[in-house]
Design a protein around this motif. Structure first.
Motif, PDB file in Angstrom:
ATOM      1  N   GLN A  23       0.830  -1.207   0.000  1.00 41.58           N
ATOM      2  CA  GLN A  23       0.000   0.000   0.000  1.00 41.58           C
ATOM      3  C   GLN A  23       0.860   1.252   0.000  1.00 41.58           C
ATOM      4  O   GLN A  23       0.556   2.225  -0.695  1.00 41.58           O
ATOM      5  CB  GLN A  23      -0.945  -0.016   1.199  1.00 41.58           C
ATOM      6  CG  GLN A  23      -1.966  -1.141   1.121  1.00 41.58           C
ATOM      7  CD  GLN A  23      -2.738  -1.324   2.418  1.00 41.58           C
ATOM      8  OE1 GLN A  23      -2.405  -0.767   3.454  1.00 41.58           O
ATOM      9  NE2 GLN A  23      -3.782  -2.139   2.352  1.00 41.58           N
ATOM     10  N   TRP A  24       1.944   1.240   0.765  1.00 43.66           N
ATOM     11  CA  TRP A  24       2.846   2.388   0.835  1.00 43.66           C
ATOM     12  C   TRP A  24       3.470   2.649  -0.533  1.00 43.66           C
ATOM     13  O   TRP A  24       3.513   3.788  -0.994  1.00 43.66           O
ATOM     14  CB  TRP A  24       3.920   2.118   1.895  1.00 43.66           C
ATOM     15  CG  TRP A  24       4.929   3.197   2.021  1.00 43.66           C
ATOM     16  CD1 TRP A  24       4.783   4.380   2.696  1.00 43.66           C
ATOM     17  CD2 TRP A  24       6.237   3.223   1.447  1.00 43.66           C
ATOM     18  NE1 TRP A  24       5.939   5.131   2.583  1.00 43.66           N
ATOM     19  CE2 TRP A  24       6.840   4.434   1.821  1.00 43.66           C
ATOM     20  CE3 TRP A  24       6.959   2.331   0.668  1.00 43.66           C
ATOM     21  CZ2 TRP A  24       8.129   4.776   1.443  1.00 43.66           C
ATOM     22  CZ3 TRP A  24       8.244   2.674   0.285  1.00 43.66           C
ATOM     23  CH2 TRP A  24       8.810   3.895   0.670  1.00 43.66           C
ATOM     24  N   LYS A  26       2.367   1.644  -3.548  1.00 40.07           N
ATOM     25  CA  LYS A  26       1.327   2.049  -4.507  1.00 40.07           C
ATOM     26  C   LYS A  26       0.998   3.532  -4.358  1.00 40.07           C
ATOM     27  O   LYS A  26       0.791   4.231  -5.344  1.00 40.07           O
ATOM     28  CB  LYS A  26       0.054   1.221  -4.306  1.00 40.07           C
ATOM     29  CG  LYS A  26       0.138  -0.164  -4.861  1.00 40.07           C
ATOM     30  CD  LYS A  26      -1.186  -0.879  -4.620  1.00 40.07           C
ATOM     31  CE  LYS A  26      -1.114  -2.337  -4.977  1.00 40.07           C
ATOM     32  NZ  LYS A  26      -2.378  -3.022  -4.699  1.00 40.07           N
ATOM     33  N   ALA A  27       0.962   4.007  -3.119  1.00 43.57           N
ATOM     34  CA  ALA A  27       0.663   5.416  -2.876  1.00 43.57           C
ATOM     35  C   ALA A  27       1.809   6.316  -3.344  1.00 43.57           C
ATOM     36  O   ALA A  27       1.584   7.404  -3.857  1.00 43.57           O
ATOM     37  CB  ALA A  27       0.386   5.648  -1.387  1.00 43.57           C
ATOM     38  N   ARG A  28       3.040   5.868  -3.161  1.00 41.58           N
ATOM     39  CA  ARG A  28       4.212   6.657  -3.515  1.00 41.58           C
ATOM     40  C   ARG A  28       4.518   6.622  -5.010  1.00 41.58           C
ATOM     41  O   ARG A  28       4.952   7.609  -5.582  1.00 41.58           O
ATOM     42  CB  ARG A  28       5.458   6.125  -2.786  1.00 41.58           C
ATOM     43  CG  ARG A  28       5.499   6.433  -1.327  1.00 41.58           C
ATOM     44  CD  ARG A  28       6.087   7.818  -1.171  1.00 41.58           C
ATOM     45  NE  ARG A  28       6.085   8.247   0.188  1.00 41.58           N
ATOM     46  CZ  ARG A  28       7.165   8.534   0.877  1.00 41.58           C
ATOM     47  NH1 ARG A  28       8.345   8.388   0.339  1.00 41.58           N
ATOM     48  NH2 ARG A  28       7.065   8.972   2.100  1.00 41.58           N
ATOM     49  N   THR A  29       4.383   5.450  -5.614  1.00 45.50           N
ATOM     50  CA  THR A  29       4.770   5.266  -7.012  1.00 45.50           C
ATOM     51  C   THR A  29       3.722   4.414  -7.733  1.00 45.50           C
ATOM     52  O   THR A  29       3.909   3.212  -7.919  1.00 45.50           O
ATOM     53  CB  THR A  29       6.149   4.573  -7.127  1.00 45.50           C
ATOM     54  OG1 THR A  29       6.095   3.339  -6.412  1.00 45.50           O
ATOM     55  CG2 THR A  29       7.260   5.419  -6.586  1.00 45.50           C
ATOM     56  N   PRO A  30       2.616   5.029  -8.130  1.00 46.15           N
ATOM     57  CA  PRO A  30       1.548   4.263  -8.776  1.00 46.15           C
ATOM     58  C   PRO A  30       1.985   3.564 -10.062  1.00 46.15           C
ATOM     59  O   PRO A  30       1.389   2.579 -10.459  1.00 46.15           O
ATOM     60  CB  PRO A  30       0.470   5.312  -9.072  1.00 46.15           C
ATOM     61  CG  PRO A  30       0.933   6.594  -8.513  1.00 46.15           C
ATOM     62  CD  PRO A  30       2.308   6.431  -7.980  1.00 46.15           C
ATOM     63  N   GLU A  31       3.057   4.043 -10.688  1.00 45.72           N
ATOM     64  CA  GLU A  31       3.527   3.416 -11.923  1.00 45.72           C
ATOM     65  C   GLU A  31       4.316   2.132 -11.673  1.00 45.72           C
ATOM     66  O   GLU A  31       4.555   1.353 -12.596  1.00 45.72           O
ATOM     67  CB  GLU A  31       4.380   4.398 -12.741  1.00 45.72           C
ATOM     68  CG  GLU A  31       5.719   4.748 -12.133  1.00 45.72           C
ATOM     69  CD  GLU A  31       5.671   5.792 -11.015  1.00 45.72           C
ATOM     70  OE1 GLU A  31       6.741   6.095 -10.461  1.00 45.72           O
ATOM     71  OE2 GLU A  31       4.588   6.309 -10.683  1.00 45.72           O
ATOM     72  N   THR A  33       5.023  -1.647 -10.645  1.00 48.72           N
ATOM     73  CA  THR A  33       4.246  -2.881 -10.648  1.00 48.72           C
ATOM     74  C   THR A  33       4.494  -3.596  -9.329  1.00 48.72           C
ATOM     75  O   THR A  33       5.648  -3.858  -8.965  1.00 48.72           O
ATOM     76  CB  THR A  33       4.668  -3.781 -11.822  1.00 48.72           C
ATOM     77  OG1 THR A  33       4.491  -3.054 -13.034  1.00 48.72           O
ATOM     78  CG2 THR A  33       3.842  -5.054 -11.860  1.00 48.72           C
TER      79      THR A  33
END
Length: 138
Positions: A23-24, A26-31, A33
């Motif tokens: 989750q951390w 994904k929030a920081r670097t949505p690009e 994978t």
């Protein structure tokens, strides 16, 4: 492509949807994978994880060992791919797993860091992926 995979090593199947490090990131670097598997994941999911490693330009793996020295199960296929790849990678290990530690430490291109919790993983991941340092809790 940057890739992060969390691998939970446990002695019995359980379902946990709380993956703070995923989750951390994904929030920081949505690009980026991100994927999570465990020692009981089906072959198709593990194959997806190994494909991501081979296609990545930079990857990190977080092994969360919930039962010391538990069998790797289907996650062993991912470990085989990590060994086969020769590109540098960050390997985070939370918990105790002698076999996994020995295999990773024997590969000079892999950077193994033992951590106590996922918050400590944030610091290593931020440095490795060039992200701003996480703010201290509190």
């Amino acid at each position: 492509m940057q890739v992060f995979i969390q691998v939970t090593i446990e002695d019995k199947a359980s379902f946990s949807y709380q993956r703070p490090l995923l989750q951390w990131l994904k929030a920081r670097t949505p690009e980026m994978t991100v994927l999570d598997i465990d020692s009981f994941s089906d072959e198709m999911l593990v194959s997806q994880a190994t494909r991501l490693l081979t296609e990545s330009t930079q990857y990190a793996i977080y092994f969360k060992v919930t039962t010391p020295n538990a069998p790797l199960g289907t996650a062993f296929k991912l470990l085989e791919e990590i060994i086969r790849e020769t590109k540098p990678a960050l390997i985070l290990l939370e918990g105790t797993h002698a076999r996994l530690s020995a295999i990773v430490q024997a590969r000079t291109h892999l950077m193994l860091n033992t951590i106590q919790n996922s918050e400590a993983g944030e610091i290593h991941l931020a440095k490795y992926f060039g992200l701003p340092n996480p703010l201290p809790a509190g």
